[in-house]
Write an enzyme that holds these catalytic residues in place. Structure first.
Site, PDB file in Angstrom:
ATOM      1  N   HIS A  63      12.814   3.013  -1.012  1.00  0.00           N
ATOM      2  CA  HIS A  63      13.667   2.446  -1.501  1.00  0.00           C
ATOM      3  C   HIS A  63      14.172   3.114  -2.206  1.00  0.00           C
ATOM      4  O   HIS A  63      14.757   2.683  -3.312  1.00  0.00           O
ATOM      5  CB  HIS A  63      14.832   1.505  -0.373  1.00  0.00           C
ATOM      6  CG  HIS A  63      15.137   1.415   0.727  1.00  0.00           C
ATOM      7  ND1 HIS A  63      15.727   2.090   1.591  1.00  0.00           N
ATOM      8  CD2 HIS A  63      14.615   0.234   0.855  1.00  0.00           C
ATOM      9  CE1 HIS A  63      15.035   1.626   3.254  1.00  0.00           C
ATOM     10  NE2 HIS A  63      14.553   0.270   3.061  1.00  0.00           N
ATOM     11  N   SER A  79      16.945  -1.710   6.598  1.00  0.00           N
ATOM     12  CA  SER A  79      15.854  -1.031   6.505  1.00  0.00           C
ATOM     13  C   SER A  79      15.331  -0.108   7.832  1.00  0.00           C
ATOM     14  O   SER A  79      15.944  -0.217   8.352  1.00  0.00           O
ATOM     15  CB  SER A  79      14.398  -1.181   5.644  1.00  0.00           C
ATOM     16  OG  SER A  79      13.657  -0.298   5.311  1.00  0.00           O
ATOM     17  N   LEU A  80      13.970  -0.852   7.908  1.00  0.00           N
ATOM     18  CA  LEU A  80      13.698  -0.731   9.154  1.00  0.00           C
ATOM     19  C   LEU A  80      14.250  -0.915  10.609  1.00  0.00           C
ATOM     20  O   LEU A  80      14.177   0.596  11.722  1.00  0.00           O
ATOM     21  CB  LEU A  80      11.923  -1.314   9.522  1.00  0.00           C
ATOM     22  CG  LEU A  80      11.361  -1.024  10.661  1.00  0.00           C
ATOM     23  CD1 LEU A  80      11.424   0.333  11.287  1.00  0.00           C
ATOM     24  CD2 LEU A  80      10.587  -1.854  10.772  1.00  0.00           C
ATOM     25  N   ARG A 103       7.763   7.347  10.039  1.00  0.00           N
ATOM     26  CA  ARG A 103       8.363   7.446   8.668  1.00  0.00           C
ATOM     27  C   ARG A 103       7.138   6.348   8.411  1.00  0.00           C
ATOM     28  O   ARG A 103       6.630   6.395   6.759  1.00  0.00           O
ATOM     29  CB  ARG A 103       9.676   5.772   9.326  1.00  0.00           C
ATOM     30  CG  ARG A 103      10.215   5.688   7.995  1.00  0.00           C
ATOM     31  CD  ARG A 103      11.543   4.712   8.448  1.00  0.00           C
ATOM     32  NE  ARG A 103      12.183   4.406   7.697  1.00  0.00           N
ATOM     33  CZ  ARG A 103      11.790   2.717   7.345  1.00  0.00           C
ATOM     34  NH1 ARG A 103      10.627   2.113   7.510  1.00  0.00           N
ATOM     35  NH2 ARG A 103      12.693   2.690   6.257  1.00  0.00           N
ATOM     36  N   GLN A 137      18.420   7.123   3.582  1.00  0.00           N
ATOM     37  CA  GLN A 137      17.662   5.514   2.905  1.00  0.00           C
ATOM     38  C   GLN A 137      16.404   5.561   2.594  1.00  0.00           C
ATOM     39  O   GLN A 137      16.473   4.561   2.191  1.00  0.00           O
ATOM     40  CB  GLN A 137      17.803   5.002   4.793  1.00  0.00           C
ATOM     41  CG  GLN A 137      17.655   4.021   4.828  1.00  0.00           C
ATOM     42  CD  GLN A 137      16.811   3.017   6.055  1.00  0.00           C
ATOM     43  OE1 GLN A 137      15.586   3.590   5.906  1.00  0.00           O
ATOM     44  NE2 GLN A 137      16.954   2.330   7.093  1.00  0.00           N
ATOM     45  N   GLN A 197      10.785  -4.389   7.486  1.00  0.00           N
ATOM     46  CA  GLN A 197       9.335  -4.750   7.185  1.00  0.00           C
ATOM     47  C   GLN A 197       8.793  -6.006   6.778  1.00  0.00           C
ATOM     48  O   GLN A 197       9.939  -6.171   5.595  1.00  0.00           O
ATOM     49  CB  GLN A 197       8.138  -3.830   6.812  1.00  0.00           C
ATOM     50  CG  GLN A 197       7.533  -3.473   6.511  1.00  0.00           C
ATOM     51  CD  GLN A 197       6.399  -2.707   5.932  1.00  0.00           C
ATOM     52  OE1 GLN A 197       7.004  -1.515   5.842  1.00  0.00           O
ATOM     53  NE2 GLN A 197       5.587  -2.709   5.353  1.00  0.00           N
TER      54      GLN A 197
END
Length: 295
Positions: A198, A88-89, A113, A247, A9
């Site tokens: 996170h 991440s994503l 998500r 995660q 993102q």
């Protein structure tokens, strides 16, 4: 050895994917399939929307995922990774590109998500900040000093040496930034994000996503995926699932992912998806490798 990496993102921009849609039949079919699955025309927002529309977590995450995955799949024979990773994503994009998740399941998980994270963001005022020019250990130490029972701040993204992102409650992040600057960091910049990704504040989103991930089939990927939670290569579907769940509340250990990929032979990194953020990070992690976008 060729490694393929996928952004998270923040890489989005209006117009992303439009050239793919207009110039490639396979891409057009996949984008239209995505519109069907999501129940709205995300392509309209990606190609012609406003920055504000695109910035909503529930739009941003599927948009970046689609651009990244479709870019990789449309490479055909040129997509031959020895290893993959995603920031991440981007980990979900990497898993689809490497054949561990189907396109449909990957998109459904990313949308679930995004919705879960948006909900968690709205539940508590929280934010993130980029820290430039300070040793990781020192930032971690200051975050630990600032965190109390009801005010939390943690190191969320270890992006590259001298650049990490902290995440937590608004007041705790503000206080950590002030202390980090006083301790000699070059910059501590608040980020324009919806919440504390996170960090422990994502626990409600993690609980929600866990059910969806556990119910989804994950196959053995065509090559190892270096996952954010530990920076290590994984091919076992159960391990991959457990790491995807963890995660959301764990740090993104991107520096470690890239260093381990290089140690295991990667010397050519291709970023699949919008922007060039990962190329910049990789260049700062190692001068010995090349990093570029899709040719």
């Amino acid at each position: 050895m060729k490694a393929f990496v996928f952004p998270g993102q923040g890489a989005q921009f209006v117009g992303m994917g439009k050239d793919l849609y207009e110039g490639n039949e396979q891409a057009r079919e996949l984008f239209e399939k995505a519109n069907e699955i999501l129940g709205y025309r995300i392509t309209d927002i990606m190609f012609e929307g406003t920055d504000e529309d695109l910035k909503q977590t529930k739009v941003t995450q599927p948009a970046v995922f689609l651009h990244s995955v479709i870019s990789a799949l449309c490479m055909g024979e040129d997509f031959k990774p020895a290893m993959v990773a995603g920031h991440s994503l981007g980990e979900f994009s990497a898993l689809v590109a490497a054949g561990a998740l189907s396109f449909e399941d990957g998109l459904r998980l990313v949308y679930a998500r995004a919705m879960a994270m948006q909900k968690a963001c709205e539940a508590a005022p929280s934010t993130m900040a980029a820290i430039i020019g300070m040793a990781d250990e020192k930032v971690v130490e200051i975050c630990a000093e600032v965190s109390t029972g009801d005010q939390v701040v943690v190191a969320a993204n270890f992006n590259c040496p001298g650049q990490l992102v902290i995440s937590g409650n608004v007041e705790a992040v503000k206080e950590a930034c002030a202390r980090i600057k006083a301790a000699g960091a070059k910059r501590a910049l608040p980020l324009n994000v919806g919440g504390a990704f996170h960090s422990p504040l994502m626990q409600p989103a993690k609980d929600e996503l866990q059910k969806a991930i556990e119910a989804t089939e994950v196959k053995v990927p065509q090559c190892p995926i270096y996952q954010n939670v530990d920076g290590m290569p994984h091919t076992d579907p159960e391990e991959i699932k457990a790491n995807l769940i963890a995660q959301l509340t764990s740090s993104v250990r991107w520096t470690q992912c890239v260093q381990n990929m290089i140690n295991d032979g990667a010397d050519d990194f291709t970023e699949c998806g919008p922007g060039k953020a990962l190329q910049g990070m990789i260049a700062r992690i190692s001068k010995e490798v090349t990093a570029h976008g899709i040719e």
